[in-house]
Design an enzyme around this catalytic site. Structure first.
Site, PDB file in Angstrom:
ATOM      1  N   TYR A  90     -20.999 -35.841 -19.038  1.00  0.00           N
ATOM      2  CA  TYR A  90     -21.256 -37.109 -19.728  1.00  0.00           C
ATOM      3  C   TYR A  90     -22.420 -36.959 -20.702  1.00  0.00           C
ATOM      4  O   TYR A  90     -22.359 -37.431 -21.848  1.00  0.00           O
ATOM      5  CB  TYR A  90     -21.550 -38.190 -18.695  1.00  0.00           C
ATOM      6  CG  TYR A  90     -22.033 -39.502 -19.255  1.00  0.00           C
ATOM      7  CD1 TYR A  90     -21.174 -40.340 -19.966  1.00  0.00           C
ATOM      8  CD2 TYR A  90     -23.344 -39.930 -19.052  1.00  0.00           C
ATOM      9  CE1 TYR A  90     -21.611 -41.556 -20.461  1.00  0.00           C
ATOM     10  CE2 TYR A  90     -23.794 -41.146 -19.547  1.00  0.00           C
ATOM     11  CZ  TYR A  90     -22.923 -41.960 -20.249  1.00  0.00           C
ATOM     12  OH  TYR A  90     -23.367 -43.169 -20.736  1.00  0.00           O
ATOM     13  N   SER A 134     -26.313 -42.805 -25.103  1.00  0.00           N
ATOM     14  CA  SER A 134     -27.012 -42.953 -23.829  1.00  0.00           C
ATOM     15  C   SER A 134     -28.258 -42.076 -23.813  1.00  0.00           C
ATOM     16  O   SER A 134     -28.266 -40.978 -24.384  1.00  0.00           O
ATOM     17  CB  SER A 134     -26.099 -42.556 -22.670  1.00  0.00           C
ATOM     18  OG  SER A 134     -26.802 -42.565 -21.441  1.00  0.00           O
TER      19      SER A 134
END
Length: 258
Positions: free
Chosen positions: A153, A142
């Site tokens: 995350y 990501s």
């Protein structure tokens, strides 16, 4: 196009979103598919894939555990005799909030969700690929490695990037390519199984909107991408067209490098 004729591809997180998109597109290019998710919705995707004429099986497994990853790869080899391609797609932030707001157990849950499935699946698939001196792994990362309100995350996806680069160095001489796609903001239908089933509070909605705004602002194109735009990048790196590419993290975020 038939880039994957005769190739056995394992796709994790295949029940919806990008994983489903990869499965359907790869089926159309001749792949034999092993679809994995911990949700029973993976069987609906299996039916879609089989309706297109592709050979496929579905495996329900919890890939946050090593046993789940080992069981998945064993099922793939039992069904098809080999593993040629692995697409590690499991992950996604659970909570949206400033880092100091995370409880310790939330931090650990985020890391388990977005790093360990990729770690365990690489670990479980590599012996099979090494035995055949051939294989390709594409890890879904990501651009949120530089982003706000989802720091655990971000850290997990940073780990995926490091794993990709280092493992590529270890395995290149054994005929295995390992790359990653760092996905940007992606337009997708509402999740059938939400990562966090609890409704967002008013404050959490504001934090979530801040993520959306930051993601669009950081993209040179000032928009979210589509599932198809992510799928095409993933399948490129999985295909023979990328035969001289390994250890690379490819940002697919409209110019946001992550």
């Amino acid at each position: 196009m038939s880039r994957f004729n005769g190739q056995v591809m394992v796709v994790t997180g295949a029940a919806q979103g990008i994983g489903r998109g990869v499965a359907l597109a790869a089926a159309g290019e001749g792949a034999q598919l092993v679809l994995c998710d911990r949700s029973p919705l993976v069987h609906e995707v299996l039916a879609e894939v089989q309706a297109s004429g592709a050979l496929a099986i579905a495996v329900q497994a919890d890939l946050e555990t090593h046993q789940g990853a080992a069981d998945l790869m064993a099922a793939a080899v039992e069904a098809f005799g080999r593993i040629d391609i692995l697409v590690n797609n499991v992950g996604g932030t659970i909570w949206v909030q400033p880092y100091q707001e995370y409880a310790p157990e939330q931090v650990e849950a985020e890391i388990r969700r977005s790093l360990f499935p990729t770690l365990w699946c690489c670990h479980a698939a590599l012996p099979h690929m090494l035995a055949q001196n051939k294989g390709a792994i594409v890890n879904v990362s990501s651009i949120a490695t530089r982003g706000i309100y989802r720091i655990p995350y971000s850290a997990a996806k940073g780990g995926v990037n490091a794993l990709t680069a280092s493992l590529a160095m270890e395995t290149a001489q054994s005929g295995i390519r390992i790359n990653a796609v760092a996905t940007g903001g992606t337009e997708a239908p509402p999740r059938k199984v939400p990562r966090n089933p609890k409704p967002l509070s008013e404050q959490e909605q504001l934090w979530y909107q801040a993520i959306v705004d930051q993601t669009r602002d950081s993209s040179l194109m000032h928009r979210y991408g589509t599932i198809d735009e992510q799928v095409r990048a993933i399948l490129f790196l999985a295909s023979p067209e990328a035969s001289y590419i390994t250890g690379t993290v490819l940002p697919v975020g409209g110019g946001d490098q992550g």
